[in-house]
Design an enzyme around this catalytic site. Structure first.
Site, short mmCIF file in Angstrom:
data_model
loop_
_atom_site.label_atom_id
_atom_site.label_comp_id
_atom_site.label_asym_id
_atom_site.label_seq_id
_atom_site.Cartn_x
_atom_site.Cartn_y
_atom_site.Cartn_z
N GLU A 55 5.50 -2.65 5.98
CA GLU A 55 5.09 -2.49 4.59
C GLU A 55 5.44 -3.72 3.76
OE1 GLU A 55 6.71 1.60 5.98
OE2 GLU A 55 6.96 -0.50 6.49
N CYS A 86 10.70 3.33 4.89
CA CYS A 86 12.15 3.41 4.72
C CYS A 86 12.49 3.25 3.23
CB CYS A 86 12.84 2.34 5.57
SG CYS A 86 12.66 0.65 4.94
#
Length: 127
Positions: A55, A86
């Site tokens: 990401e 996360c």
């Protein structure tokens, strides 16, 4: 671009992941407010703190191209369904969220699931 296409691009990006330690490849696909698409994959380092998530890699590519607003991000791992970002990635997504919010798309066994960032990171720290 629809979200199913974004998941396919994230899946393709996951094939380039460098994961000799965790064996957990992840790919991401970012859609910006301007309609541009950026992909990224995770890559590890033997000094685990140096590892970069898919990401943040995709968002970094968008930033390098001059983009600042993320409208949606799709995340894919062949190792698990419903692979969500996360905590560190959630905060980075928050930093570059579109004014209208950001959708987070994950792959399920029989389709996709869409979260809002507020669902995954309530009361996030933003300036």
């Amino acid at each position: 671009m629809n979200y199913e296409e974004m998941i396919k691009l994230a899946e393709s990006a996951s094939k380039n992941a460098y994961v000799p330690y965790s064996k957990f490849p992840v790919g991401a696909c970012v859609l910006t407010d301007d309609g541009n698409i950026f992909t990224g994959c995770n890559f590890e380092n033997s000094s685990f703190g140096m590892t970069i998530c898919a990401e943040r890699n995709a968002i970094g590519s968008a930033i390098a191209a001059g983009e600042r607003k993320v409208k949606a991000i799709a995340i894919f791992s062949p190792n698990m369904y419903n692979c969500t970002p996360c905590g560190a990635c959630r905060q980075v997504i928050s930093e570059f969220r579109s004014d209208s919010g950001v959708d987070i798309i994950t792959k399920l066994e029989d389709g996709i699931k869409i979260y809002t960032l507020d669902e995954l990171l309530p009361e996030s720290f933003v300036l």
